[in-house]
Design an enzyme around this catalytic site. Sequence first.
Site, PDB file in Angstrom:
ATOM      1  N   HIS A   1      -4.040   5.895   3.183  1.00 22.89           N
ATOM      2  CA  HIS A   1      -4.659   4.650   2.712  1.00 22.89           C
ATOM      3  C   HIS A   1      -4.020   3.424   3.363  1.00 22.89           C
ATOM      4  O   HIS A   1      -4.712   2.544   3.904  1.00 22.89           O
ATOM      5  CB  HIS A   1      -4.545   4.579   1.185  1.00 22.89           C
ATOM      6  CG  HIS A   1      -5.398   3.537   0.541  1.00 22.89           C
ATOM      7  ND1 HIS A   1      -4.986   2.235   0.390  1.00 22.89           N
ATOM      8  CD2 HIS A   1      -6.640   3.593   0.004  1.00 22.89           C
ATOM      9  CE1 HIS A   1      -5.931   1.536  -0.234  1.00 22.89           C
ATOM     10  NE2 HIS A   1      -6.951   2.342  -0.476  1.00 22.89           N
TER      11      HIS A   1
ATOM     12  N   SER B   1     -11.439  -1.479  -1.105  1.00 20.39           N
ATOM     13  CA  SER B   1     -10.141  -1.334  -0.442  1.00 20.39           C
ATOM     14  C   SER B   1     -10.251  -1.593   1.048  1.00 20.39           C
ATOM     15  O   SER B   1      -9.288  -1.977   1.691  1.00 20.39           O
ATOM     16  CB  SER B   1      -9.596   0.101  -0.612  1.00 20.39           C
ATOM     17  OG  SER B   1      -8.948   0.251  -1.827  1.00 20.39           O
TER      18      SER B   1
ATOM     19  N   ASP C   1       0.836  -1.191   0.000  1.00 16.89           N
ATOM     20  CA  ASP C   1       0.000   0.000   0.000  1.00 16.89           C
ATOM     21  C   ASP C   1       0.882   1.257   0.000  1.00 16.89           C
ATOM     22  O   ASP C   1       1.902   1.286  -0.673  1.00 16.89           O
ATOM     23  CB  ASP C   1      -0.931  -0.024   1.228  1.00 16.89           C
ATOM     24  CG  ASP C   1      -2.325   0.488   0.898  1.00 16.89           C
ATOM     25  OD1 ASP C   1      -2.458   1.706   0.686  1.00 16.89           O
ATOM     26  OD2 ASP C   1      -3.259  -0.318   0.842  1.00 16.89           O
TER      27      ASP C   1
END
Length: 263
Positions: A80, A246, A49
């Site tokens: 994220h 996600s 990520d």
Amino acid sequence: HGDGEGHNSNSTSRRRRKLQSQHVVDAFNANALWSKGFSGAKVRMAVFDTGVRSDHPHFRHVKERTNWTHENTLNDGLGHGTFVAGVIASQDGQCPGFAPDAEIHAFRVFTNDQVSYTSWFLDAFNYAIATEMQVLNLSIGGPDYLDRPFVEKIWEITANRIIMVSAIGNDGPLYGTLNNPADQMDVIGVGGIDYHQNIASFSSRGMSTHELPNGYGRVKPDVVAYGRDVMGSRITGGCRSLSGTSVASPVVAGAVGLLSSVI
């Protein structure tokens, strides 16, 4: 019959309210395993990520951080990667993860501008194989299922007994919108649902397009998990809510990590 239906809808709405007030780990009854002493210990979780901070208060074991991008940092500047890692392994009471004692191995493969290259992924995947990762979460995907070096490297990852979990994509509700690598047969492709058990409108769905026009499409995703209004970790501490496949992907990866610690 009418009375029974009304009773069911009332109990359903009560159940929905209860679920919405719970954490995602409660919806999966993770506490049943925690109470028996299982919490992800010694499970090597690879999070591909945007990175994570080494001193983040939500994580007990950020075992290793590697940077595969052209930016000279290991930290998450986007948020994220921290969120995804939090869903897997946060120890914070406001946004707990599934496997708080798991080893987090943060592979930084995306820049703060959300740029990545196949070559970065290939290098990072090789390192994941060399360091014997056990579960790999990839809350990232794209439409290019014809990127042969990438696709073949995924085969190599799973052939090396790494359980790969990946987001199916946020390009729903149309069919044929699957993202790679979640559309591959050896990857657990995760779609999203809300707390009412409805498929999230944004969740991509099959058939897969790998074999076309010479073969046939296959049904994907493999599994769906909560992916709307899920709580996870902020960059430096605290919690926030996010939606998307996600988010659903680390829900599954975290659950897999927790189950792995039982074996």
